[in-house]
Design a protein around this motif. Structure first.
Motif, PDB file in Angstrom:
ATOM      1  N   GLU A 154      -3.193  16.819  -5.282  1.00  0.00           N
ATOM      2  CA  GLU A 154      -3.207  16.371  -3.896  1.00  0.00           C
ATOM      3  C   GLU A 154      -2.246  15.214  -3.660  1.00  0.00           C
ATOM      4  O   GLU A 154      -2.212  14.257  -4.431  1.00  0.00           O
ATOM      5  N   ALA A 155      -1.479  15.304  -2.608  1.00  0.00           N
ATOM      6  CA  ALA A 155      -0.727  14.156  -2.127  1.00  0.00           C
ATOM      7  C   ALA A 155      -1.690  13.243  -1.381  1.00  0.00           C
ATOM      8  O   ALA A 155      -2.741  13.685  -0.906  1.00  0.00           O
ATOM      9  N   GLN A 156      -1.354  11.979  -1.286  1.00  0.00           N
ATOM     10  CA  GLN A 156      -2.220  11.062  -0.549  1.00  0.00           C
ATOM     11  C   GLN A 156      -2.017  11.244   0.946  1.00  0.00           C
ATOM     12  O   GLN A 156      -0.902  11.394   1.432  1.00  0.00           O
ATOM     13  N   ASP A 157      -3.114  11.279   1.675  1.00  0.00           N
ATOM     14  CA  ASP A 157      -3.065  11.402   3.133  1.00  0.00           C
ATOM     15  C   ASP A 157      -2.700  10.069   3.760  1.00  0.00           C
ATOM     16  O   ASP A 157      -3.017   9.005   3.233  1.00  0.00           O
ATOM     17  N   VAL A 186       6.290  16.809  -1.886  1.00  0.00           N
ATOM     18  CA  VAL A 186       5.166  17.545  -1.306  1.00  0.00           C
ATOM     19  C   VAL A 186       5.671  18.957  -1.043  1.00  0.00           C
ATOM     20  O   VAL A 186       6.585  19.169  -0.244  1.00  0.00           O
ATOM     21  N   ALA A 187       5.099  19.916  -1.746  1.00  0.00           N
ATOM     22  CA  ALA A 187       5.640  21.271  -1.754  1.00  0.00           C
ATOM     23  C   ALA A 187       4.791  22.288  -1.014  1.00  0.00           C
ATOM     24  O   ALA A 187       5.244  23.408  -0.778  1.00  0.00           O
ATOM     25  N   ALA A 188       3.564  21.937  -0.663  1.00  0.00           N
ATOM     26  CA  ALA A 188       2.667  22.901  -0.022  1.00  0.00           C
ATOM     27  C   ALA A 188       1.668  22.151   0.846  1.00  0.00           C
ATOM     28  O   ALA A 188       1.560  20.925   0.791  1.00  0.00           O
ATOM     29  N   ALA A 189       0.949  22.913   1.650  1.00  0.00           N
ATOM     30  CA  ALA A 189      -0.076  22.328   2.524  1.00  0.00           C
ATOM     31  C   ALA A 189      -1.338  23.156   2.430  1.00  0.00           C
ATOM     32  O   ALA A 189      -1.302  24.365   2.196  1.00  0.00           O
ATOM     33  N   GLU A 190      -2.468  22.489   2.627  1.00  0.00           N
ATOM     34  CA  GLU A 190      -3.774  23.150   2.601  1.00  0.00           C
ATOM     35  C   GLU A 190      -4.547  22.788   3.865  1.00  0.00           C
ATOM     36  O   GLU A 190      -4.591  21.628   4.260  1.00  0.00           O
ATOM     37  N   HIS A 215      -7.890  18.112   8.960  1.00  0.00           N
ATOM     38  CA  HIS A 215      -8.176  18.748   7.678  1.00  0.00           C
ATOM     39  C   HIS A 215      -6.965  19.472   7.105  1.00  0.00           C
ATOM     40  O   HIS A 215      -7.098  20.536   6.497  1.00  0.00           O
ATOM     41  N   ILE A 216      -5.792  18.899   7.315  1.00  0.00           N
ATOM     42  CA  ILE A 216      -4.582  19.451   6.728  1.00  0.00           C
ATOM     43  C   ILE A 216      -4.014  18.410   5.774  1.00  0.00           C
ATOM     44  O   ILE A 216      -3.784  17.264   6.165  1.00  0.00           O
ATOM     45  N   LYS A 217      -3.802  18.787   4.522  1.00  0.00           N
ATOM     46  CA  LYS A 217      -3.279  17.837   3.555  1.00  0.00           C
ATOM     47  C   LYS A 217      -2.140  18.456   2.755  1.00  0.00           C
ATOM     48  O   LYS A 217      -1.998  19.673   2.701  1.00  0.00           O
ATOM     49  N   GLY A 218      -1.333  17.594   2.140  1.00  0.00           N
ATOM     50  CA  GLY A 218      -0.214  18.040   1.336  1.00  0.00           C
ATOM     51  C   GLY A 218      -0.584  18.176  -0.130  1.00  0.00           C
ATOM     52  O   GLY A 218      -1.486  17.506  -0.627  1.00  0.00           O
ATOM     53  N   LEU A 219       0.122  19.060  -0.812  1.00  0.00           N
ATOM     54  CA  LEU A 219      -0.034  19.258  -2.250  1.00  0.00           C
ATOM     55  C   LEU A 219       1.318  19.036  -2.919  1.00  0.00           C
ATOM     56  O   LEU A 219       2.361  19.471  -2.413  1.00  0.00           O
ATOM     57  N   LEU A 220       1.295  18.368  -4.043  1.00  0.00           N
ATOM     58  CA  LEU A 220       2.510  18.130  -4.797  1.00  0.00           C
ATOM     59  C   LEU A 220       2.919  19.401  -5.548  1.00  0.00           C
ATOM     60  O   LEU A 220       2.188  20.385  -5.563  1.00  0.00           O
ATOM     61  N   GLN A 249       0.819  -1.216   0.000  1.00  0.00           N
ATOM     62  CA  GLN A 249       0.000   0.000   0.000  1.00  0.00           C
ATOM     63  C   GLN A 249       0.853   1.266   0.000  1.00  0.00           C
ATOM     64  O   GLN A 249       0.398   2.319  -0.443  1.00  0.00           O
ATOM     65  N   VAL A 250       2.068   1.175   0.535  1.00  0.00           N
ATOM     66  CA  VAL A 250       2.938   2.346   0.568  1.00  0.00           C
ATOM     67  C   VAL A 250       4.245   2.102  -0.193  1.00  0.00           C
ATOM     68  O   VAL A 250       5.164   2.914  -0.096  1.00  0.00           O
ATOM     69  N   LYS A 251       4.308   1.032  -0.955  1.00  0.00           N
ATOM     70  CA  LYS A 251       5.537   0.710  -1.695  1.00  0.00           C
ATOM     71  C   LYS A 251       5.877   1.833  -2.672  1.00  0.00           C
ATOM     72  O   LYS A 251       5.050   2.272  -3.462  1.00  0.00           O
ATOM     73  N   GLY A 252       7.111   2.311  -2.590  1.00  0.00           N
ATOM     74  CA  GLY A 252       7.578   3.367  -3.480  1.00  0.00           C
ATOM     75  C   GLY A 252       7.204   4.766  -3.050  1.00  0.00           C
ATOM     76  O   GLY A 252       7.712   5.753  -3.606  1.00  0.00           O
ATOM     77  N   LYS A 253       6.338   4.900  -2.072  1.00  0.00           N
ATOM     78  CA  LYS A 253       5.890   6.227  -1.638  1.00  0.00           C
ATOM     79  C   LYS A 253       6.850   6.803  -0.600  1.00  0.00           C
ATOM     80  O   LYS A 253       7.498   6.080   0.145  1.00  0.00           O
ATOM     81  N   VAL A 254       6.914   8.124  -0.572  1.00  0.00           N
ATOM     82  CA  VAL A 254       7.808   8.833   0.345  1.00  0.00           C
ATOM     83  C   VAL A 254       6.963   9.689   1.289  1.00  0.00           C
ATOM     84  O   VAL A 254       6.171  10.519   0.833  1.00  0.00           O
ATOM     85  N   PRO A 255       7.122   9.512   2.603  1.00  0.00           N
ATOM     86  CA  PRO A 255       6.328  10.317   3.545  1.00  0.00           C
ATOM     87  C   PRO A 255       6.890  11.731   3.710  1.00  0.00           C
ATOM     88  O   PRO A 255       8.109  11.938   3.708  1.00  0.00           O
ATOM     89  N   TYR A 256       6.000  12.669   3.832  1.00  0.00           N
ATOM     90  CA  TYR A 256       6.358  14.043   4.198  1.00  0.00           C
ATOM     91  C   TYR A 256       5.561  14.405   5.440  1.00  0.00           C
ATOM     92  O   TYR A 256       4.383  14.053   5.566  1.00  0.00           O
TER      93      TYR A 256
END
Length: 217
Positions: free
Chosen positions: A155-158, A198-202, A145-150, A117-124
């Motif tokens: 949207e980055a995955q939560d 992940v370059a920004a947050a909303e 209700h805070i999420k990352g944006l690429l 489920q998280v193979k290859g993904k990088v956490p921020y």
């Protein structure tokens, strides 16, 4: 505004859930998007969330004082004054600040036993602070209700942690969280690969909505 919010892709639109310590989540509404707890989450299949509209192309300038407007952008480390509600009875005002967006390592996720489920993904790790600037005691509320944006605004995955994750702790506000009190929190966003950041947050909690929230970059 910038590209952070002009288009959305399936990175954040696919919802996955697992029983146990955490769940991968997509876009979802509700008053408590990040509360910790001990109850297990039932398994769920992936589902596609509705398309969200883009924020205004010309948001109000950051740092102008007063309540942050939908679509407004802030610099990392800059506070946004926002109305805050939790559940049906807790309402107040907070100063919310995204203090950093830190890149983790894929190996950080290994103890969580998520496998493919998280193979290859990088956490921020989106780290933020909450200051009570109102007159209401916000004890035991949770600020989610805070999420990352690429980098391209999608949207980055939560990754919603249910329980404890030492790399990115986020607890409910403590007893006696009255005016002037401050606490830190953290949200996890997953980049799809090491080549994407992940370059920004909303923040899109009430009264804002996803794609019409407030931004830090």
């Amino acid at each position: 505004m910038s590209s952070f919010g002009v288009r959305r892709t399936a990175y954040g639109a696919i919802g996955l859930a697992v029983t146990g310590a955490l769940a991968l989540t997509g876009c979802q509404n509700g008053d408590d998007n990040g509360a910790s707890g001990n109850a297990s989450t039932p398994p769920a299949t992936g589902s596609t969330a509705p398309t969200h509209s883009a924020p205004p192309s010309a948001p109000a300038p950051a740092g102008g004082g007063g309540t942050a407007k939908a679509g407004q952008s802030f610099k990392i480390g800059e506070a946004a004054q926002i109305p805050f509600s939790y559940g049906t009875t807790t309402k107040g005002t907070i100063a919310l600040t995204v203090t950093s967006i830190d890149q983790g390592q894929p190996g950080d996720l290994a103890p969580l036993k998520m496998g493919d489920q998280v193979k290859g993904k990088v956490p921020y790790y989106i780290r933020y602070s909450i200051k009570n600037t109102g007159t209401t005691d916000l004890a035991y509320a949770s600020v989610g209700h805070i999420k990352g944006l690429l980098g391209d605004g999608t949207e980055a995955q939560d990754l919603m942690v249910i329980g404890t994750f030492d790399k990115c702790p986020s607890d409910s506000l403590p007893k006696g969280f009255t005016n002037g009190h401050t606490q830190t929190g953290c949200a996890v966003a997953l980049a799809p690969s090491a080549a994407t950041k992940v370059a920004a947050a909303e923040y899109w909690g009430d009264p804002y909505t996803l794609g019409q929230g407030i931004y830090w970059k």
